[in-house]
Write a protein that holds these residues in place. Structure first.
Motif, PDB file in Angstrom:
ATOM      1  N   THR A  70       0.855  -1.170  -0.111  1.00  0.00           N
ATOM      2  CA  THR A  70      -0.045   0.099  -0.094  1.00  0.00           C
ATOM      3  C   THR A  70       0.836   1.280   0.119  1.00  0.00           C
ATOM      4  O   THR A  70       1.976   1.054   0.342  1.00  0.00           O
ATOM      5  N   PRO A  71       0.388   2.563  -0.208  1.00  0.00           N
ATOM      6  CA  PRO A  71       1.186   3.558  -0.253  1.00  0.00           C
ATOM      7  C   PRO A  71       1.621   3.949   1.301  1.00  0.00           C
ATOM      8  O   PRO A  71       1.039   3.703   2.145  1.00  0.00           O
ATOM      9  N   ALA A 103       6.872  24.506  -0.431  1.00  0.00           N
ATOM     10  CA  ALA A 103       5.881  23.711   0.002  1.00  0.00           C
ATOM     11  C   ALA A 103       5.769  22.391  -1.140  1.00  0.00           C
ATOM     12  O   ALA A 103       5.674  21.226  -1.081  1.00  0.00           O
ATOM     13  N   GLU A 104       5.963  22.813  -2.405  1.00  0.00           N
ATOM     14  CA  GLU A 104       5.724  21.916  -3.543  1.00  0.00           C
ATOM     15  C   GLU A 104       6.786  21.018  -3.636  1.00  0.00           C
ATOM     16  O   GLU A 104       6.602  19.996  -4.082  1.00  0.00           O
ATOM     17  N   ARG A 105       8.108  21.708  -3.310  1.00  0.00           N
ATOM     18  CA  ARG A 105       9.344  20.949  -3.001  1.00  0.00           C
ATOM     19  C   ARG A 105       8.850  19.764  -2.276  1.00  0.00           C
ATOM     20  O   ARG A 105       9.391  18.541  -2.645  1.00  0.00           O
ATOM     21  N   GLY A 106       8.504  19.885  -1.190  1.00  0.00           N
ATOM     22  CA  GLY A 106       8.300  18.849  -0.230  1.00  0.00           C
ATOM     23  C   GLY A 106       7.109  17.903  -0.529  1.00  0.00           C
ATOM     24  O   GLY A 106       7.231  16.572  -0.512  1.00  0.00           O
ATOM     25  N   ILE A 107       6.184  18.258  -1.160  1.00  0.00           N
ATOM     26  CA  ILE A 107       5.122  17.595  -2.101  1.00  0.00           C
ATOM     27  C   ILE A 107       5.730  16.419  -2.922  1.00  0.00           C
ATOM     28  O   ILE A 107       5.474  15.318  -3.203  1.00  0.00           O
ATOM     29  N   ARG A 108       6.536  17.001  -3.935  1.00  0.00           N
ATOM     30  CA  ARG A 108       7.243  16.227  -4.869  1.00  0.00           C
ATOM     31  C   ARG A 108       7.979  15.217  -4.224  1.00  0.00           C
ATOM     32  O   ARG A 108       8.372  14.110  -4.681  1.00  0.00           O
ATOM     33  N   GLU A 109       8.901  15.663  -2.980  1.00  0.00           N
ATOM     34  CA  GLU A 109       9.821  14.459  -2.518  1.00  0.00           C
ATOM     35  C   GLU A 109       8.613  13.479  -1.883  1.00  0.00           C
ATOM     36  O   GLU A 109       9.178  12.216  -1.798  1.00  0.00           O
ATOM     37  N   GLY A 137       6.674   7.536  -2.620  1.00  0.00           N
ATOM     38  CA  GLY A 137       5.437   6.700  -2.576  1.00  0.00           C
ATOM     39  C   GLY A 137       4.424   6.922  -1.393  1.00  0.00           C
ATOM     40  O   GLY A 137       3.581   6.215  -1.124  1.00  0.00           O
ATOM     41  N   THR A 138       4.548   8.396  -1.210  1.00  0.00           N
ATOM     42  CA  THR A 138       3.286   8.820  -0.241  1.00  0.00           C
ATOM     43  C   THR A 138       2.145   9.518  -0.928  1.00  0.00           C
ATOM     44  O   THR A 138       2.176  10.055  -1.907  1.00  0.00           O
ATOM     45  N   ILE A 151      14.338  14.967   4.726  1.00  0.00           N
ATOM     46  CA  ILE A 151      13.788  14.771   3.438  1.00  0.00           C
ATOM     47  C   ILE A 151      12.345  14.260   3.888  1.00  0.00           C
ATOM     48  O   ILE A 151      11.969  13.628   4.760  1.00  0.00           O
ATOM     49  N   HIS A 152      11.264  14.705   2.900  1.00  0.00           N
ATOM     50  CA  HIS A 152      10.028  14.237   3.032  1.00  0.00           C
ATOM     51  C   HIS A 152       9.585  12.742   2.676  1.00  0.00           C
ATOM     52  O   HIS A 152       9.129  12.647   1.516  1.00  0.00           O
TER      53      HIS A 152
END
Length: 416
Positions: A65-66, A113-119, A124-125, A336-337
């Protein structure tokens, strides 16, 4: 070309902790995984078979699962390089990060924030809750913080790739004002968020907690607390929250992050507090990176880990998860996220023994439950909701190594 709804994917490995019905799932038990041919019927996983023809050979790769990120701060991340900050206590970090808010423009917040979302997505989140600092203005409780609006915009843009929840992070003293708490609760409910607060040793904490439960019940809000983020035995926020949750039988999820002093208070008090937490149905999110970095700063050599009592909470039946918390900011200068790396750190800090596959729910199903969004196990999931990894080893996956890369299981299905 579209993927087939029915297929047999040979030579797969599925962590046993991610399977709801082990007796009926099939497959061969191989340490902490089931190994065999993954059967997909009608687009959903039906179980495993041991033999017979296969449509595609997965080469022994893991199917999971993710991941779920239950606690991070996308408004603060990636600011460490511009801070005049050389390390210090929790209060030092709060002061340094507050000063940086002068730099928080729409473009600055969006980019970080978008950098964190991309990470997260690359790791796999597929679900995250981010806290957002709420600037308190008692005269204008309807005013939304800029970061709240920025992350709301990003949530819409990333819809379908990751679910982004926002939790307002307020000082608990502000919530002790009944009028303000009701007004801000209404605003948060209208904008689709969770209600949260920082609970430490404030004299108004009991009144603030009481009001938060009242507001949350009125507006159907989930609650999310930063609580007892210190090692003093006098901190009692977790107990106050648990008693209020038990008294009100709050219908929405109640999450408590940090609870650092739970690991260092006297054993009988700890046992009683953990039992109360379990009875109240609270979720507890341990946050190893920031707590290891900020706690026990009074000595030259840190001796207390600052991490909550993970093993005892789990043994008592409390829903426990791990969160990444702060990334490259005043509260934690590295990181890292990636929930995999958070889990790896938590395994070390909390002395969680192998098998590592048994720990995956801490950053998957348990984390999703803490956010009020149940995550189906593998044997109750559609193929397009699952991930296939380049590695077949759980240790490699959790360590976040070179081969811990993922794609949708749907992409591995044969096409018409």
């Amino acid at each position: 070309m579209t993927a087939r709804l029915d297929a047999v994917l040979g030579n797969a490995r599925v962590p046993a902790s991610l399977v709801a019905d082990a007796q009926r799932f099939g497959g061969r038990r191989d340490r902490d995984c089931f190994a065999g041919n993954l059967v997909v019927r009608g687009g959903s996983v039906a179980g495993m078979s041991q033999d017979g023809p296969v449509d595609t050979d997965l080469g022994g790769r893991l199917v999971t699962t993710p991941f779920v990120e239950p606690h991070c701060h996308l408004d603060k991340c990636f600011t460490i390089e511009r801070l005049d900050f050389a390390g210090g206590s929790l209060l030092d970090a709060i002061t340094a990060q507050s000063a940086d808010k002068a730099n928080w423009t729409y473009g600055d917040l969006r980019g970080r924030a978008e950098r964190g979302i991309r990470e997260m997505v690359a790791a796999g989140t597929r679900m995250v809750r981010t806290h957002v600092d709420w600037e308190v203005d008692m005269r204008d409780p309807d005013r939304l913080p800029l970061a709240w609006r920025v992350i709301g915009d990003l949530a819409e843009e990333w819809r379908g790739r990751i679910t982004i929840q926002r939790a307002a992070l307020l000082p608990i003293a502000s919530m002790a004002d009944a009028g303000y708490s009701q007004a801000v609760g209404r605003v948060i409910a209208q904008s689709g968020g969770a209600l949260g607060a920082f609970v430490f040793d404030q004299p108004e904490r009991a009144a603030g907690i009481h009001n938060m439960f009242s507001v949350a019940a009125r507006h159907g809000l989930a609650l999310d607390f930063h609580v007892d983020e210190g090692l003093s035995p006098e901190l009692d926020g977790l107990e106050l929250i648990a008693r209020e949750a038990a008294r009100t039988a709050h219908a929405e999820p109640v999450l408590c992050g940090h609870a650092c002093n739970l690991a260092v208070i006297e054993q009988d008090v700890r046992k009683q507090r953990i039992e109360l937490t379990a009875r109240a149905g609270l979720s507890v999110v341990a946050l190893p990176s920031s707590n290891l970095y900020l706690q026990d700063r009074d000595r030259t050599i840190p001796r207390e880990r600052g991490l909550t009592a993970v093993s005892e909470l789990l043994a008592a039946g409390v829903n426990v998860a791990f969160g990444t918390d702060n990334v490259q900011d005043a509260f934690c200068p590295v990181g890292i996220h990636d929930p995999k790396r958070t889990l790896a750190m938590g395994v070390l800090a909390a002395h969680l023994p192998p098998p590592l596959g048994d720990r995956l729910p801490l950053v998957m199903q348990n984390a999703a439950k803490a956010l009020g969004q149940p995550l189906a196990p593998v044997d109750r999931s559609p193929a397009d909701a699952l991930l296939i990894w380049e590695t077949g080893d759980v240790a490699e996956l959790v360590s976040g190594g070179t081969y811990a890369r993922c794609r949708s299981l749907h992409d591995a299905m044969p096409s018409h």
